[in-house]
Motif scaffolding. Structure first.
Motif, mmCIF file in Angstrom:
data_model
loop_
_atom_site.group_PDB
_atom_site.id
_atom_site.type_symbol
_atom_site.label_atom_id
_atom_site.label_comp_id
_atom_site.label_asym_id
_atom_site.label_seq_id
_atom_site.Cartn_x
_atom_site.Cartn_y
_atom_site.Cartn_z
ATOM 1 N N GLU A 183 0.811 -1.218 0.000
ATOM 2 C CA GLU A 183 0.000 0.000 0.000
ATOM 3 C C GLU A 183 0.844 1.267 0.000
ATOM 4 O O GLU A 183 0.335 2.358 -0.277
ATOM 5 C CB GLU A 183 -0.966 0.007 1.195
ATOM 6 C CG GLU A 183 -0.318 0.103 2.563
ATOM 7 C CD GLU A 183 0.028 -1.248 3.167
ATOM 8 O OE1 GLU A 183 0.146 -1.320 4.407
ATOM 9 O OE2 GLU A 183 0.182 -2.228 2.400
ATOM 10 N N ALA B 88 -6.581 -2.076 2.807
ATOM 11 C CA ALA B 88 -6.767 -2.866 1.581
ATOM 12 C C ALA B 88 -8.241 -2.925 1.192
ATOM 13 O O ALA B 88 -8.591 -2.786 0.007
ATOM 14 C CB ALA B 88 -6.212 -4.273 1.780
ATOM 15 N N TYR C 89 -8.623 -0.922 -2.414
ATOM 16 C CA TYR C 89 -8.457 -1.809 -3.562
ATOM 17 C C TYR C 89 -9.728 -2.604 -3.873
ATOM 18 O O TYR C 89 -9.703 -3.837 -3.945
ATOM 19 C CB TYR C 89 -7.273 -2.752 -3.336
ATOM 20 C CG TYR C 89 -5.983 -2.015 -3.152
ATOM 21 C CD1 TYR C 89 -5.349 -1.393 -4.230
ATOM 22 C CD2 TYR C 89 -5.408 -1.895 -1.889
ATOM 23 C CE1 TYR C 89 -4.184 -0.678 -4.054
ATOM 24 C CE2 TYR C 89 -4.229 -1.188 -1.712
ATOM 25 C CZ TYR C 89 -3.627 -0.576 -2.794
ATOM 26 O OH TYR C 89 -2.468 0.128 -2.614
ATOM 27 N N LEU D 103 -4.836 -7.113 -0.803
ATOM 28 C CA LEU D 103 -3.477 -6.816 -1.254
ATOM 29 C C LEU D 103 -2.839 -8.029 -1.920
ATOM 30 O O LEU D 103 -2.012 -7.884 -2.829
ATOM 31 C CB LEU D 103 -2.618 -6.370 -0.072
ATOM 32 C CG LEU D 103 -2.820 -4.934 0.415
ATOM 33 C CD1 LEU D 103 -2.089 -4.715 1.724
ATOM 34 C CD2 LEU D 103 -2.342 -3.935 -0.639
ATOM 35 N N ARG E 51 -3.994 -8.042 -5.392
ATOM 36 C CA ARG E 51 -3.309 -6.975 -6.129
ATOM 37 C C ARG E 51 -1.914 -7.432 -6.555
ATOM 38 O O ARG E 51 -1.519 -7.279 -7.724
ATOM 39 C CB ARG E 51 -3.196 -5.709 -5.264
ATOM 40 C CG ARG E 51 -2.413 -4.600 -5.979
ATOM 41 C CD ARG E 51 -1.870 -3.533 -5.065
ATOM 42 N NE ARG E 51 -0.783 -2.809 -5.739
ATOM 43 C CZ ARG E 51 -0.044 -1.871 -5.166
ATOM 44 N NH1 ARG E 51 -0.258 -1.515 -3.923
ATOM 45 N NH2 ARG E 51 0.924 -1.283 -5.845
#
Length: 509
Positions: A226, A261, A265, A272, A275
Motif C-alpha cells: 500500500e 486494503a 483496492y 493486497l 493486487r
C-alpha cells in the motif's frame, strides 16, 4: 578461489550433530570438516582429512552441533531502542521508533547500532540476518557503514533497503480525517518517499553490479504494497529477476493494514494479495512479513503461487497486531521463516524466544490437537529462513556442500539434563544460554561465549558514546508523539470499529 591461495580449514571434532528437525531425530557423534567456508565432510575421525598443519580445530565434546539459525525479518535501524517501550498499537509505535521521525543520524551511530544488533543475533545462535533497513534520509555513506559493520563482525547478512513512494499518512485509515491538516506533514510510517535519491538506482550501481561478497548479499525491500505504486512494484520485480534477489515486504501486520486494503483496492476485492498477484509479484522469491490478517482465500492463493511468509510473533503481540493464522498457513503447506523484528518492539533478538512463542501460539490457535509444533518452529528458523533467502542449497542444514554456518550448544547446561528430545528442548527449553560457539562461513565468530572478531568491551563503549544523543532525540520524539495521542486513539478506535472479515486479536469473547 585462487588455486594459489592458502586453504582455510576448520575441523569440529566429537560433537553431537543434528541433521534433522524431526522430533524423533537423534544427534550422532561426528566430526564436521569445513573447507574454505563449505562443509566438505561429515563423519568419524576426520583428522586424516586435514590438509594443513595450521588447520583450526574446535572441540565439540559435550556440544550439540545445529545449523546456524536465520533471522528472516529484522530491522537494524532501532537496536538502540530496546527496552524503551511498553505495548503500543503499531500505528502509535511507528511514530515513536522509526527513522523518518528522527533527525539524520551520524555514521558512527549507524555502524554501532548495526554491530550491536548483529552481536546479539550471534549470541542467540543466528548466523544469518535479513536486515530490512531504513536509512532516512538516505546517505550512501550510511549504507556503506551497514555493510562494513556486518563484514567486520562476521555474521551473514542479506540487506534489503526499505523503500516506498507513497506517503505514509495516506496509507493508514482515518489519519487524514482525524489529524488536523497542520499536523499532516509530521506524520510518517516505516519508509517515506525519497525526493533526493533514487535508492534502487544507487543500490544497483554501487552494489548489485559489483563483485559478490563472501557474507553480505542483497534483497529488495518495498516497505508494504500500500506504500508502493504499481510502477515501483514493477521496478522491484524487474530488478529481482535481473539479479536473482529475494523480495521482502510487510503485509497485513495490523488490522489497519487490512482495512486499508478493503478501502483502497475494491478492484482486487479489497485484497493486497490479489493486487500483488495481478501485478506479477507473488511467487517463491517473495516473502510477506507478518501476514497476521490474511483471509483463508488469500492463504490459498499464496500456496498456489509458492509465496512465502515470515512470522514475527514477538512484535505482533507487543504491538497489539494480533495472532497470525498459524495453523491455516501450516495446513496450506506454505514455506515460512521466523523473524525477531525490531528491537524496540520485540526487544530481544533471540530466535529461541521466537521459536517457543510461535509453537505455543500455534497450540492455542485451534481447539483440535495438531502436529508437532517444535518441528515447524525449528524448520522455520533454519530451512524456512534459507528458502526465504533463495538459499535452500547452501544454508539452513548441516550437510556436505552447505556453507559452514553452525552453532555449538553446551550439553552440560541444565536445559539438556536430562537429554530427552533434542528438537523439543531446543524449542521449548532453550533460552540461548547454552550457545557456546558460533561458526559463520567456516570462521569461529563466537568461541566459548566470547566474540572473536572484535573487542566486545570496545563495542560496548562505542554504543555508550552514541547513546546519549540517541536517547535525547528519543525523548523529543516521545514527547511529540504523546501530544498526538488523542488523534491516534481516535483513528485506532475507528479502525477497530470496522469489519475486515476476521478477527486476529484475543478479546475473551
Amino acid at each position: 578461489m585462487n588455486d594459489t591461495a592458502p586453504r582455510r580449514q576448520l575441523l569440529i571434532t566429537d560433537g553431537m550433530v543434528l541433521q534433522s528437525a524431526d522430533p524423533a531425530a537423534v544427534p550422532k557423534r561426528l566430526d564436521v570438516l569445513i573447507d574454505d567456508g563449505v562443509i566438505s565432510a561429515i563423519g568419524t575421525d576426520l583428522r586424516q582429512r586435514l590438509v594443513a598443519a595450521d588447520t583450526e580445530v574446535l572441540d565439540g565434546t559435550d556440544k550439540l552441533i545445529i545449523p546456524g539459525m536465520i533471522n528472516s525479518h529484522y530491522h537494524s535501524h532501532d537496536t538502540l531502542a530496546k527496552g524503551t517501550l511498553e505495548e503500543e498499537p503499531l500505528e502509535f509505535w511507528r511514530l515513536l521508533a522509526l527513522p523518518p521521525q528522527y533527525p539524520k543520524r551520524s555514521r558512527e551511530e549507524i555502524k554501532v547500532r548495526t554491530l550491536i544488533g548483529a552481536y546479539e543475533c550471534l549470541r542467540s545462535g543466528m548466523t544469518t540476518v535479513q536486515d530490512m533497513v531504513t536509512l532516512f534520509p538516505f546517505d550512501p555513506d550510511h549504507l556503506d557503514a551497514v555493510v562494513e559493520a556486518y563484514e567486520e563482525i562476521g555474521i551473514r547478512a542479506c540487506i534489503g533497503l526499505q523503500y516506498a513512494d507513497i506517503k505514509g499518512i495516506s496509507t493508514i485509515p482515518f489519519w487524514e480525517e482525524v489529524f488536523p491538516k497542520e499536523l499532516h506533514g509530521g506524520l510518517s510510517t516505516a519508509a517515506e518517499p525519497d525526493k533526493k535519491t533514487d535508492q534502487l538506482a544507487y543500490l544497483e550501481e554501487r552494489y548489485l553490479n559489483a563483485p559478490a561478497r563472501d557474507r553480505v548479499n542483497w534483497a529488495l525491500g518495498p516497505s508494504a504494497p500500500e506504500r508502493c505504486t504499481p510502477e515501483l512494484i514493477q521496478r522491484t520485480i524487474a530488478l529481482a529477476e535481473k539479479y536473482d534477489l529475494p523480495i521482502f515486504t510487510h503485509i497485513y501486520e495490523s488490522k489497519g493494514m487490512a482495512l486499508q486494503a478493503r478501502r483502497e483496492y475494491p478492484q482486487y476485492g479489497g485484497s493486497l494479495i490479489k493486487r500483488l498477484h495481478a501485478e506479477g509479484m507473488l511467487g517463491p522469491r517473495l516473502n510477506l512479513a507478518h501476514s497476521v490478517w490474511l483471509l483463508n482465500e488469500e492463504i490459498e492463493l499464496l500456496a498456489e503461487t509458492g509465496t512465502n511468509v515470515v512470522m514475527n510473533l514477538l512484535s505482533n503481540l507487543k504491538l497489539k497486531s494480533g495472532i497470525p493464522p498459524i495453523r491455516e498457513i501450516e495446513r496450506a503447506g506454505l514455506s515460512f521463516g521466523l523473524g525477531c523484528d525490531n528491537s524496540s518492539c520485540s526487544d530481544a533478538q533471540n530466535i529461541f524466544q521466537a521459536m517457543k512463542l510461535f509453537a505455543l501460539m500455534a497450540a492455542v490457535s485451534d481447539a483440535e490437537p495438531g502436529p508437532d509444533q517444535s518441528t515447524f518452529a525449528f524448520r522455520a528458523a533454519t530451512e524456512g529462513g534459507a528458502h526465504a533467502l533463495l538459499r535452500d542449497d547452501d544454508l539452513g542444514s548441516i550437510d556436505v556442500g552447505y556453507r559452514g554456518d553452525v552453532v555449538l550448544m553446551d550439553l552440560t547446561d541444565p536445559s539438556y539434563i536430562p537429554f530427552n528430545n533434542v528438537v523439543r528442548q531446543l524449542v521449548y527449553v532453550e533460552s540461548g544460554r547454552a550457545v557456546s560457539s558460533v561458526v559463520v562461513d567456516g570462521r569461529v565468530v563466537i568461541k566459548n561465549g566470547a566474540l572473536q572478531t572484535m573487542d566486545a568491551a570496545e563495542l560496548r563503549a562505542r554504543v555508550d558514546a552514541v547513546l546519549p544523543g540517541f536517547m535525547a532525540d528519543f525523548e523529543t520524539v516521545k514527547a511529540r508523539t504523546e501530544k498526538l495521542r488523542p488523534y491516534l486513539l481516535e483513528a485506532h478506535r475507528r479502525i477497530w470499529g470496522e469489519d475486515v472479515g476476521m478477527n486476529r486479536i484475543f478479546t475473551g469473547v
